[in-house]
Motif scaffolding. Structure first.
Motif, mmCIF file in Angstrom:
data_model
loop_
_atom_site.group_PDB
_atom_site.id
_atom_site.type_symbol
_atom_site.label_atom_id
_atom_site.label_comp_id
_atom_site.label_asym_id
_atom_site.label_seq_id
_atom_site.Cartn_x
_atom_site.Cartn_y
_atom_site.Cartn_z
ATOM 1 N N PHE A 81 2.615 3.240 -10.465
ATOM 2 C CA PHE A 81 1.519 3.338 -9.746
ATOM 3 C C PHE A 81 1.660 3.504 -7.970
ATOM 4 O O PHE A 81 2.368 2.454 -7.650
ATOM 5 C CB PHE A 81 0.366 2.524 -9.898
ATOM 6 N N THR A 82 1.766 4.793 -7.346
ATOM 7 C CA THR A 82 1.995 4.881 -6.132
ATOM 8 C C THR A 82 0.627 5.210 -5.297
ATOM 9 O O THR A 82 -0.135 5.808 -5.729
ATOM 10 C CB THR A 82 3.091 5.869 -6.149
ATOM 11 N N THR A 83 0.991 4.734 -4.043
ATOM 12 C CA THR A 83 -0.291 5.207 -3.030
ATOM 13 C C THR A 83 0.240 5.429 -1.504
ATOM 14 O O THR A 83 -0.554 5.732 -0.848
ATOM 15 C CB THR A 83 -1.148 3.805 -3.082
ATOM 16 N N ASP A 125 -1.639 3.626 -13.205
ATOM 17 C CA ASP A 125 -3.035 3.846 -12.810
ATOM 18 C C ASP A 125 -3.881 3.330 -13.521
ATOM 19 O O ASP A 125 -4.001 3.433 -14.685
ATOM 20 C CB ASP A 125 -3.263 5.636 -12.799
ATOM 21 N N LYS A 162 -5.988 -0.280 -9.440
ATOM 22 C CA LYS A 162 -6.642 0.599 -8.680
ATOM 23 C C LYS A 162 -6.626 0.237 -7.169
ATOM 24 O O LYS A 162 -6.282 -0.753 -6.685
ATOM 25 C CB LYS A 162 -8.234 0.893 -9.194
ATOM 26 N N GLN A 194 -6.420 1.687 -2.581
ATOM 27 C CA GLN A 194 -5.800 2.228 -1.576
ATOM 28 C C GLN A 194 -4.416 1.633 -1.345
ATOM 29 O O GLN A 194 -4.258 0.500 -1.688
ATOM 30 C CB GLN A 194 -6.686 2.512 -0.488
ATOM 31 N N HIS A 195 -3.706 2.453 -0.448
ATOM 32 C CA HIS A 195 -2.386 1.755 0.015
ATOM 33 C C HIS A 195 -2.599 0.425 0.759
ATOM 34 O O HIS A 195 -3.718 0.530 1.475
ATOM 35 C CB HIS A 195 -1.733 2.758 0.946
ATOM 36 N N GLY A 230 -0.065 0.511 -4.259
ATOM 37 C CA GLY A 230 1.030 0.841 -5.066
ATOM 38 C C GLY A 230 2.390 0.148 -4.669
ATOM 39 O O GLY A 230 3.163 0.537 -5.311
#
Length: 214
Positions: free
Chosen positions: A35-37, A73, A92, A94-95, A98
């Protein structure tokens, strides 16, 4: 022992410090974050769509070393929800949600004297490929992105590929000087056309240098 002899051990890093894990250590857990943000970061579900068997085999191997936590995710849109031999946790937000360090802090904090190992998702697949084929896999899928890239896309290459070869078909905007970044624009490392892709890197960003003053 197989990972050490095949040269695949550097795929595993440790927290704290972000250095190569020490084989004699016993980690409290192994984290794999899909999971990346970060800005314009890669989609690991897309990136690994043709390496699902290798990824599962890599998880199976790592699970013999310590408990594996796989973050994905939170909407579970990809195949990671169905991965076996791992504690799959939906994330889940925002940055920096992740950021694997943030995930470790909230899910399994590292106390004094403890170690947590971290493996990049594509490197999990590379480890799996080693055990399935007996050959070291240096596969690296890289997204070349940024406001200076007219043709952003994924490229199949190898670990340590030259930056010049990576950018040949990216059609860069040369109207002003660009900054070449191994990684995302927040935490990446600046490089040059004569440089090389970082060892664990799946993202390469190209943005205006920012030295043009009105």
């Amino acid at each position: 022992e197989v990972l050490l002899k095949a040269g695949a051990w550097p795929f595993i890093s440790q927290r704290p410090y972000g250095t190569i894990a020490q084989p004699e250590d016993t980690p409290k857990a192994i984290f794999v974050s899909s999971f990346t943000t970060a800005p314009l970061d890669v989609d690991y579900d897309f990136l690994l769509k043709n390496n699902k068997a290798e990824f599962q085999k890599g998880i199976d191997v790592l699970a013999k070393l310590a408990e594996v936590t796989l973050t994905a995710d939170g909407n579970f849109k990809g195949f990671f929800e169905k991965v076996n031999n791992a504690n799959v946790v939906g994330i889940k937000g925002q940055h920096p949600a992740g950021n694997v360090g943030v995930q470790i802090h909230h899910l399994n904090p590292v106390n004094a004297g403890e170690r947590v190992w971290v493996v990049n998702p594509e490197d999990v697949a590379n480890i799996g490929a080693l055990f399935l084929t007996g050959e070291f896999s240096a596969q690296r899928t890289v997204a070349v992105v940024g406001s200076s890239v007219k043709n952003p896309q994924y490229y199949k290459t190898t670990i340590g590929a030259s930056v010049a070869s990576l950018l040949q078909q990216s059609n860069l905007d040369d109207a002003q000087p660009n900054r070449l970044v191994n990684g995302d624009v927040l935490t990446g490392t600046a490089t040059s056309l004569s440089g090389y892709l970082s060892y664990h890197n799946n993202l390469f960003s190209v943005i205006p240098e920012g030295n043009h003053y009105r």
